[in-house]
Design a protein around this motif. Sequence first.
Motif, PDB file in Angstrom:
ATOM      1  N   ALA A 256       1.115   9.362  -5.844  1.00  0.00           N
ATOM      2  CA  ALA A 256       1.554  10.716  -5.511  1.00  0.00           C
ATOM      3  C   ALA A 256       2.327  11.369  -6.653  1.00  0.00           C
ATOM      4  O   ALA A 256       2.373  12.599  -6.747  1.00  0.00           O
ATOM      5  CB  ALA A 256       2.415  10.690  -4.249  1.00  0.00           C
ATOM      6  N   THR A 257       2.907  10.565  -7.537  1.00  0.00           N
ATOM      7  CA  THR A 257       3.667  11.142  -8.651  1.00  0.00           C
ATOM      8  C   THR A 257       2.774  11.819  -9.681  1.00  0.00           C
ATOM      9  O   THR A 257       3.258  12.523 -10.559  1.00  0.00           O
ATOM     10  CB  THR A 257       4.515  10.070  -9.364  1.00  0.00           C
ATOM     11  OG1 THR A 257       3.641   9.107  -9.964  1.00  0.00           O
ATOM     12  CG2 THR A 257       5.481   9.398  -8.415  1.00  0.00           C
ATOM     13  N   ASN A 258       1.468  11.627  -9.581  1.00  0.00           N
ATOM     14  CA  ASN A 258       0.534  12.201 -10.551  1.00  0.00           C
ATOM     15  C   ASN A 258      -0.032  13.545 -10.129  1.00  0.00           C
ATOM     16  O   ASN A 258      -0.898  14.085 -10.810  1.00  0.00           O
ATOM     17  CB  ASN A 258      -0.625  11.222 -10.809  1.00  0.00           C
ATOM     18  CG  ASN A 258      -0.152   9.972 -11.513  1.00  0.00           C
ATOM     19  OD1 ASN A 258       0.623  10.053 -12.471  1.00  0.00           O
ATOM     20  ND2 ASN A 258      -0.571   8.817 -11.031  1.00  0.00           N
ATOM     21  N   GLY A 259       0.417  14.074  -9.014  1.00  0.00           N
ATOM     22  CA  GLY A 259      -0.138  15.338  -8.534  1.00  0.00           C
ATOM     23  C   GLY A 259       0.934  16.377  -8.311  1.00  0.00           C
ATOM     24  O   GLY A 259       2.109  16.063  -8.128  1.00  0.00           O
TER      25      GLY A 259
ATOM     26  N   VAL B 136       0.830  -1.202   0.000  1.00  0.00           N
ATOM     27  CA  VAL B 136       0.000   0.000   0.000  1.00  0.00           C
ATOM     28  C   VAL B 136       0.870   1.259   0.000  1.00  0.00           C
ATOM     29  O   VAL B 136       0.501   2.274  -0.598  1.00  0.00           O
ATOM     30  CB  VAL B 136      -1.005  -0.010   1.182  1.00  0.00           C
ATOM     31  CG1 VAL B 136      -0.285   0.107   2.520  1.00  0.00           C
ATOM     32  CG2 VAL B 136      -2.038   1.075   1.037  1.00  0.00           C
ATOM     33  N   ALA B 137       2.045   1.198   0.628  1.00  0.00           N
ATOM     34  CA  ALA B 137       2.959   2.349   0.629  1.00  0.00           C
ATOM     35  C   ALA B 137       3.559   2.563  -0.755  1.00  0.00           C
ATOM     36  O   ALA B 137       3.674   3.695  -1.231  1.00  0.00           O
ATOM     37  CB  ALA B 137       4.058   2.146   1.663  1.00  0.00           C
ATOM     38  N   VAL B 138       3.916   1.473  -1.420  1.00  0.00           N
ATOM     39  CA  VAL B 138       4.445   1.568  -2.779  1.00  0.00           C
ATOM     40  C   VAL B 138       3.398   2.173  -3.707  1.00  0.00           C
ATOM     41  O   VAL B 138       3.685   3.076  -4.504  1.00  0.00           O
ATOM     42  CB  VAL B 138       4.888   0.174  -3.292  1.00  0.00           C
ATOM     43  CG1 VAL B 138       5.304   0.245  -4.754  1.00  0.00           C
ATOM     44  CG2 VAL B 138       6.017  -0.377  -2.434  1.00  0.00           C
ATOM     45  N   GLN B 139       2.152   1.696  -3.595  1.00  0.00           N
ATOM     46  CA  GLN B 139       1.073   2.202  -4.441  1.00  0.00           C
ATOM     47  C   GLN B 139       0.817   3.683  -4.174  1.00  0.00           C
ATOM     48  O   GLN B 139       0.608   4.466  -5.107  1.00  0.00           O
ATOM     49  CB  GLN B 139      -0.215   1.397  -4.211  1.00  0.00           C
ATOM     50  CG  GLN B 139      -1.362   1.791  -5.119  1.00  0.00           C
ATOM     51  CD  GLN B 139      -1.026   1.619  -6.598  1.00  0.00           C
ATOM     52  OE1 GLN B 139      -0.348   0.671  -6.985  1.00  0.00           O
ATOM     53  NE2 GLN B 139      -1.478   2.552  -7.419  1.00  0.00           N
ATOM     54  N   ALA B 140       0.863   4.088  -2.917  1.00  0.00           N
ATOM     55  CA  ALA B 140       0.648   5.505  -2.577  1.00  0.00           C
ATOM     56  C   ALA B 140       1.730   6.377  -3.191  1.00  0.00           C
ATOM     57  O   ALA B 140       1.458   7.488  -3.660  1.00  0.00           O
ATOM     58  CB  ALA B 140       0.613   5.678  -1.056  1.00  0.00           C
ATOM     59  N   MET B 141       2.974   5.887  -3.205  1.00  0.00           N
ATOM     60  CA  MET B 141       4.069   6.644  -3.819  1.00  0.00           C
ATOM     61  C   MET B 141       3.823   6.823  -5.316  1.00  0.00           C
ATOM     62  O   MET B 141       4.030   7.903  -5.864  1.00  0.00           O
ATOM     63  CB  MET B 141       5.406   5.951  -3.578  1.00  0.00           C
ATOM     64  CG  MET B 141       5.888   6.039  -2.142  1.00  0.00           C
ATOM     65  SD  MET B 141       7.410   5.120  -1.868  1.00  0.00           S
ATOM     66  CE  MET B 141       8.571   6.117  -2.794  1.00  0.00           C
ATOM     67  N   VAL B 142       3.357   5.768  -5.989  1.00  0.00           N
ATOM     68  CA  VAL B 142       3.071   5.846  -7.419  1.00  0.00           C
ATOM     69  C   VAL B 142       1.955   6.862  -7.675  1.00  0.00           C
ATOM     70  O   VAL B 142       2.055   7.720  -8.558  1.00  0.00           O
ATOM     71  CB  VAL B 142       2.694   4.457  -7.982  1.00  0.00           C
ATOM     72  CG1 VAL B 142       2.181   4.570  -9.416  1.00  0.00           C
ATOM     73  CG2 VAL B 142       3.891   3.517  -7.912  1.00  0.00           C
TER      74      VAL B 142
END
Length: 199
Positions: free
Chosen positions: A16-19, A8-14
Amino acid sequence: SGSRMLDVAVQAMVEATNGYVRIGELMEAIGARLAEITGAEWGYITSGCAAAINQITAAAIAGGDPEKAARLPDTTGMPNEVIQEACLRSGYESCIRIAGGRVVTVETETELRAAIGPRTALVFVDGDAEARSRIGPQRLIAIAREHGVPTFVDAAAQRLAVPNRYLEMGADVVAYSGGKCLRGPQASGLMLGRKDLLR
């Protein structure tokens, strides 16, 4: 010295790169959110627990004054002593010195009380090594509070629990590594505690 990141932390990092965000607004929102979910007064994200030690030392030395903070590591006219138990010395003292702090070691409650003075900026508590402490975190925190000196607890490798036992003891700030029990990125961490010190 860390743990595997949670999916879930890895997915959140991905995600976050879109904003795009303004860092000041993001930090304000994060501080409020961390306070909400942990019960602390405020929260602050750092680039690891070592960075937290450096940042809180600088904050305690400068006392919230931006002009003084800009002068660091020159601490002329500022309190810059950070008291720590001699039996808990570690390689992280360099994080204190980089901010202009000078480590003062003590071995007993009597020595702690004698060491606290107008040059004292902070009392450093190594929560990860508290089993080796001769004074104990609760007494270190209580004595510092008696003298109006802020306390910082390094709980890097500990699990963050709510309510926070160190904040309940009266600690001003407690820090955790993001890459250990929190299972986030290795170069992350967080501090919880007094809003005026963390901002």
